[in-house]
Design a protein around this motif. Sequence first.
Motif, PDB file in Angstrom:
ATOM      1  N   THR A  74      24.941 -73.440  -9.603  1.00  0.00           N
ATOM      2  CA  THR A  74      24.638 -72.845 -10.902  1.00  0.00           C
ATOM      3  C   THR A  74      23.136 -72.676 -11.123  1.00  0.00           C
ATOM      4  O   THR A  74      22.671 -71.595 -11.490  1.00  0.00           O
ATOM      5  CB  THR A  74      25.237 -73.696 -12.040  1.00  0.00           C
ATOM      6  OG1 THR A  74      26.658 -73.710 -11.903  1.00  0.00           O
ATOM      7  CG2 THR A  74      24.859 -73.159 -13.403  1.00  0.00           C
ATOM      8  N   VAL A  75      22.373 -73.724 -10.931  1.00  0.00           N
ATOM      9  CA  VAL A  75      20.932 -73.682 -11.209  1.00  0.00           C
ATOM     10  C   VAL A  75      20.239 -72.686 -10.289  1.00  0.00           C
ATOM     11  O   VAL A  75      19.391 -71.899 -10.740  1.00  0.00           O
ATOM     12  CB  VAL A  75      20.314 -75.093 -11.087  1.00  0.00           C
ATOM     13  CG1 VAL A  75      18.793 -75.039 -11.153  1.00  0.00           C
ATOM     14  CG2 VAL A  75      20.854 -75.995 -12.201  1.00  0.00           C
ATOM     15  N   GLU A  76      20.586 -72.682  -9.014  1.00  0.00           N
ATOM     16  CA  GLU A  76      19.965 -71.751  -8.064  1.00  0.00           C
ATOM     17  C   GLU A  76      20.267 -70.305  -8.440  1.00  0.00           C
ATOM     18  O   GLU A  76      19.384 -69.441  -8.370  1.00  0.00           O
ATOM     19  CB  GLU A  76      20.435 -72.043  -6.633  1.00  0.00           C
ATOM     20  CG  GLU A  76      19.918 -73.361  -6.080  1.00  0.00           C
ATOM     21  CD  GLU A  76      20.690 -74.582  -6.585  1.00  0.00           C
ATOM     22  OE1 GLU A  76      21.821 -74.430  -7.123  1.00  0.00           O
ATOM     23  OE2 GLU A  76      20.145 -75.693  -6.481  1.00  0.00           O
ATOM     24  N   ILE A  77      21.498 -70.032  -8.834  1.00  0.00           N
ATOM     25  CA  ILE A  77      21.870 -68.674  -9.240  1.00  0.00           C
ATOM     26  C   ILE A  77      21.071 -68.277 -10.477  1.00  0.00           C
ATOM     27  O   ILE A  77      20.493 -67.191 -10.543  1.00  0.00           O
ATOM     28  CB  ILE A  77      23.384 -68.560  -9.507  1.00  0.00           C
ATOM     29  CG1 ILE A  77      24.155 -68.706  -8.195  1.00  0.00           C
ATOM     30  CG2 ILE A  77      23.719 -67.229 -10.193  1.00  0.00           C
ATOM     31  CD1 ILE A  77      25.649 -68.856  -8.386  1.00  0.00           C
ATOM     32  N   ALA A  78      21.020 -69.151 -11.468  1.00  0.00           N
ATOM     33  CA  ALA A  78      20.279 -68.851 -12.699  1.00  0.00           C
ATOM     34  C   ALA A  78      18.811 -68.566 -12.396  1.00  0.00           C
ATOM     35  O   ALA A  78      18.240 -67.589 -12.888  1.00  0.00           O
ATOM     36  CB  ALA A  78      20.411 -70.010 -13.685  1.00  0.00           C
ATOM     37  N   LYS A  79      18.206 -69.389 -11.574  1.00  0.00           N
ATOM     38  CA  LYS A  79      16.793 -69.185 -11.233  1.00  0.00           C
ATOM     39  C   LYS A  79      16.577 -67.896 -10.456  1.00  0.00           C
ATOM     40  O   LYS A  79      15.544 -67.247 -10.608  1.00  0.00           O
ATOM     41  CB  LYS A  79      16.267 -70.385 -10.455  1.00  0.00           C
ATOM     42  CG  LYS A  79      16.058 -71.608 -11.334  1.00  0.00           C
ATOM     43  CD  LYS A  79      15.501 -72.777 -10.550  1.00  0.00           C
ATOM     44  CE  LYS A  79      15.249 -73.954 -11.465  1.00  0.00           C
ATOM     45  NZ  LYS A  79      14.710 -75.116 -10.725  1.00  0.00           N
ATOM     46  N   SER A  80      17.559 -67.490  -9.654  1.00  0.00           N
ATOM     47  CA  SER A  80      17.414 -66.239  -8.899  1.00  0.00           C
ATOM     48  C   SER A  80      17.380 -65.023  -9.823  1.00  0.00           C
ATOM     49  O   SER A  80      16.907 -63.959  -9.433  1.00  0.00           O
ATOM     50  CB  SER A  80      18.535 -66.090  -7.864  1.00  0.00           C
ATOM     51  OG  SER A  80      19.761 -65.714  -8.466  1.00  0.00           O
ATOM     52  N   TYR A  81      17.860 -65.170 -11.052  1.00  0.00           N
ATOM     53  CA  TYR A  81      17.801 -64.110 -12.058  1.00  0.00           C
ATOM     54  C   TYR A  81      16.577 -64.253 -12.957  1.00  0.00           C
ATOM     55  O   TYR A  81      16.433 -63.539 -13.937  1.00  0.00           O
ATOM     56  CB  TYR A  81      19.065 -64.124 -12.922  1.00  0.00           C
ATOM     57  CG  TYR A  81      20.239 -63.456 -12.276  1.00  0.00           C
ATOM     58  CD1 TYR A  81      20.557 -62.130 -12.554  1.00  0.00           C
ATOM     59  CD2 TYR A  81      21.043 -64.139 -11.368  1.00  0.00           C
ATOM     60  CE1 TYR A  81      21.642 -61.508 -11.962  1.00  0.00           C
ATOM     61  CE2 TYR A  81      22.129 -63.524 -10.767  1.00  0.00           C
ATOM     62  CZ  TYR A  81      22.414 -62.212 -11.066  1.00  0.00           C
ATOM     63  OH  TYR A  81      23.491 -61.603 -10.469  1.00  0.00           O
ATOM     64  N   GLY A  82      15.709 -65.200 -12.639  1.00  0.00           N
ATOM     65  CA  GLY A  82      14.509 -65.406 -13.441  1.00  0.00           C
ATOM     66  C   GLY A  82      14.734 -66.220 -14.694  1.00  0.00           C
ATOM     67  O   GLY A  82      13.902 -66.215 -15.606  1.00  0.00           O
ATOM     68  N   ALA A  83      15.850 -66.928 -14.755  1.00  0.00           N
ATOM     69  CA  ALA A  83      16.172 -67.717 -15.946  1.00  0.00           C
ATOM     70  C   ALA A  83      15.249 -68.916 -16.090  1.00  0.00           C
ATOM     71  O   ALA A  83      14.794 -69.493 -15.109  1.00  0.00           O
ATOM     72  CB  ALA A  83      17.615 -68.205 -15.876  1.00  0.00           C
ATOM     73  N   LYS A  84      14.973 -69.252 -17.343  1.00  0.00           N
ATOM     74  CA  LYS A  84      14.341 -70.527 -17.647  1.00  0.00           C
ATOM     75  C   LYS A  84      15.485 -71.539 -17.700  1.00  0.00           C
ATOM     76  O   LYS A  84      16.403 -71.394 -18.511  1.00  0.00           O
ATOM     77  CB  LYS A  84      13.649 -70.490 -19.004  1.00  0.00           C
ATOM     78  CG  LYS A  84      12.500 -69.544 -19.100  1.00  0.00           C
ATOM     79  CD  LYS A  84      11.888 -69.672 -20.485  1.00  0.00           C
ATOM     80  CE  LYS A  84      11.533 -68.314 -21.008  1.00  0.00           C
ATOM     81  NZ  LYS A  84      11.100 -68.347 -22.395  1.00  0.00           N
ATOM     82  N   VAL A  85      15.452 -72.531 -16.824  1.00  0.00           N
ATOM     83  CA  VAL A  85      16.545 -73.492 -16.729  1.00  0.00           C
ATOM     84  C   VAL A  85      16.060 -74.860 -17.191  1.00  0.00           C
ATOM     85  O   VAL A  85      15.035 -75.355 -16.726  1.00  0.00           O
ATOM     86  CB  VAL A  85      17.083 -73.588 -15.287  1.00  0.00           C
ATOM     87  CG1 VAL A  85      18.183 -74.637 -15.192  1.00  0.00           C
ATOM     88  CG2 VAL A  85      17.593 -72.231 -14.815  1.00  0.00           C
ATOM     89  N   PHE A  86      16.794 -75.437 -18.104  1.00  0.00           N
ATOM     90  CA  PHE A  86      16.529 -76.777 -18.614  1.00  0.00           C
ATOM     91  C   PHE A  86      17.766 -77.625 -18.330  1.00  0.00           C
ATOM     92  O   PHE A  86      18.876 -77.227 -18.676  1.00  0.00           O
ATOM     93  CB  PHE A  86      16.262 -76.753 -20.123  1.00  0.00           C
ATOM     94  CG  PHE A  86      15.100 -75.880 -20.503  1.00  0.00           C
ATOM     95  CD1 PHE A  86      13.816 -76.394 -20.534  1.00  0.00           C
ATOM     96  CD2 PHE A  86      15.299 -74.542 -20.800  1.00  0.00           C
ATOM     97  CE1 PHE A  86      12.742 -75.580 -20.882  1.00  0.00           C
ATOM     98  CE2 PHE A  86      14.236 -73.729 -21.148  1.00  0.00           C
ATOM     99  CZ  PHE A  86      12.949 -74.248 -21.184  1.00  0.00           C
ATOM    100  N   GLN A  87      17.575 -78.768 -17.712  1.00  0.00           N
ATOM    101  CA  GLN A  87      18.710 -79.641 -17.448  1.00  0.00           C
ATOM    102  C   GLN A  87      18.695 -80.786 -18.445  1.00  0.00           C
ATOM    103  O   GLN A  87      17.666 -81.425 -18.664  1.00  0.00           O
ATOM    104  CB  GLN A  87      18.680 -80.154 -16.015  1.00  0.00           C
ATOM    105  CG  GLN A  87      18.984 -79.032 -15.031  1.00  0.00           C
ATOM    106  CD  GLN A  87      19.220 -79.534 -13.635  1.00  0.00           C
ATOM    107  OE1 GLN A  87      18.333 -80.143 -13.050  1.00  0.00           O
ATOM    108  NE2 GLN A  87      20.409 -79.283 -13.117  1.00  0.00           N
TER     109      GLN A  87
END
Length: 103
Positions: free
Chosen positions: A33-46
């Motif tokens: 999930t996190v890798e996919i989100a980051k590949s779209y340029g998402a700001k990811v907060f866990q």
Amino acid sequence: MSFTRNSGRWLRGLLDNVVDEIVIVDGYSSDDTVEIAKSYGAKVFQRKPRGYVEPDRAFAIRQCKNDWVLYLDTDKRLNSKLKRDLRKIIEHTIESNLLSNND
């Protein structure tokens, strides 16, 4: 803006529909999930899952830089008509604000 946890299999379909900014609050997924989100340029907060999403939703909204926020769960999709309609509403609002500021 979305809250995710092990949503890798659905995430691409959701992020393909996003227009401007992507903010993801992830509950420490063990899949991609996190890798996919980051590949779209998402700001990811866990953040640690609490059993209910409201605190994470409020946190995510505070992270958004745009005036308009659309919250979508990872299993939701925007069809083409809805995307066009939302874009028209936003553009109309921007134009109306520009015109009213010139008066």
